[in-house]
Write an enzyme that holds these catalytic residues in place. Structure first.
Site, short mmCIF file in Angstrom:
data_model
loop_
_atom_site.label_atom_id
_atom_site.label_comp_id
_atom_site.label_asym_id
_atom_site.label_seq_id
_atom_site.Cartn_x
_atom_site.Cartn_y
_atom_site.Cartn_z
N CYS A 133 -4.96 81.58 55.98
CA CYS A 133 -6.41 81.43 55.87
C CYS A 133 -6.88 80.68 57.11
O CYS A 133 -6.09 80.34 57.98
CB CYS A 133 -6.76 80.66 54.59
SG CYS A 133 -6.01 79.03 54.54
N GLU A 161 -10.92 71.90 49.37
CA GLU A 161 -9.52 71.56 49.63
C GLU A 161 -8.65 72.82 49.72
O GLU A 161 -8.76 73.73 48.91
CB GLU A 161 -9.00 70.70 48.49
CG GLU A 161 -7.53 70.37 48.60
CD GLU A 161 -7.06 69.46 47.47
OE1 GLU A 161 -7.61 69.52 46.36
OE2 GLU A 161 -6.14 68.67 47.73
N ASP A 200 -14.52 83.74 43.04
CA ASP A 200 -14.85 82.43 43.59
C ASP A 200 -15.31 81.54 42.44
O ASP A 200 -16.36 81.80 41.85
CB ASP A 200 -15.96 82.57 44.65
CG ASP A 200 -16.12 81.30 45.47
OD1 ASP A 200 -15.79 80.21 44.96
OD2 ASP A 200 -16.57 81.41 46.61
N ARG A 252 -15.82 78.25 42.62
CA ARG A 252 -16.29 76.95 43.09
C ARG A 252 -17.66 76.60 42.53
O ARG A 252 -18.46 77.46 42.22
CB ARG A 252 -16.33 76.94 44.62
CG ARG A 252 -14.93 76.94 45.20
CD ARG A 252 -14.94 76.99 46.69
NE ARG A 252 -15.48 78.25 47.20
CZ ARG A 252 -15.46 78.59 48.48
NH1 ARG A 252 -14.95 77.77 49.37
NH2 ARG A 252 -15.95 79.75 48.86
ZN LIG Z 1 -7.16 77.93 53.05
#
Ligand SMILES: [Zn+2]
Length: 207
Positions: free
Chosen positions: A70, A58, A131, A133
């Protein structure tokens, strides 16, 4: 099977006609984080293998507002178009905003980037990992929709490794470079030079 719960009388499973074609939407509740994650599928997940898969994390600013800081918005739309033209595939929409650090911290990182930091250093300056994630939920969702052999749409070899470590066969990787602009060229260059993304200099030409 993992932390996903699907034990409702009415399944969160419906048709979703979109401008990118008619998908099936299924929502998976993650008991560990409280987030609802989405699997959008088109066609038959039995293959032929491998099944085209995009794991999209997301990005409120990119996905909903069209941010050019981005490449998330263009990547999301290209992934859905690629699945439709391929004829079958799956997009997982994972609720891990800002590479997992959350929306508030992501905008704090933008503040530091406006003052000259790159996307990686801004995270580190705020005390967050580069990161954060986690793809465990993604592996569980792929299992739940019946996908075992994946052609992963990504520029990020770490995503391939993460899925394979979770027991998913990733037999192919297909690159997804789109949406390069003067606003995000340095962001993409940082991903290529400091974060292992397979993005070449010619990919970084502004479209
Ligand atoms: Zn983005």
């Amino acid at each position: 099977m993992g932390p996903i719960t699907e034990n409702y009388a009415v399944p969160a499973d419906a048709r979703l006609p979109t401008t990118h074609g008619e998908f099936r939407i299924r929502v998976f509740h993650d008991d560990e984080t409280g987030f609802d994650h989405v699997a959008l599928t088109l066609g038959d997940m039995d293959g032929p293998d491998p099944v085209l898969v995009r794991m999209h994390s997301e990005c409120l600013t990119g996905d909903a507002f069209g941010s050019s800081r981005c490449d998330c918005g263009p990547q999301l739309h290209l992934a859905l178009d690629t699945i439709r033209s391929h004829g079958w595939g799956c997009l997982l929409y994972l609720r891990q905003e800002g590479r997992g650090i959350g929306l508030h911290a992501k905008i704090q990182a933008y503040n530091l980037q406006d003052k000259g930091a790159d996307t990686l250093d801004a995270n580190l300056m705020l005390g967050h990992p580069a990161d954060a994630r986690d793809y465990k939920i993604a592996a569980d969702m792929l299992g739940a929709v019946g996908i075992g052999d994946v052609c992963l749409l990504t520029n990020n070899p770490l995503k391939v490794e993460a899925l394979q470590a979770l027991g998913i066969t990733v037999s192919e990787r297909m690159p997804l470079v789109v949406g390069v602009s003067s606003e995000n060229q340095e962001y993409l260059r940082t991903k290529a030079e400091r974060m292992g993304h397979k993005i070449t200099d010619s990919d970084l030409k502004i479209e």
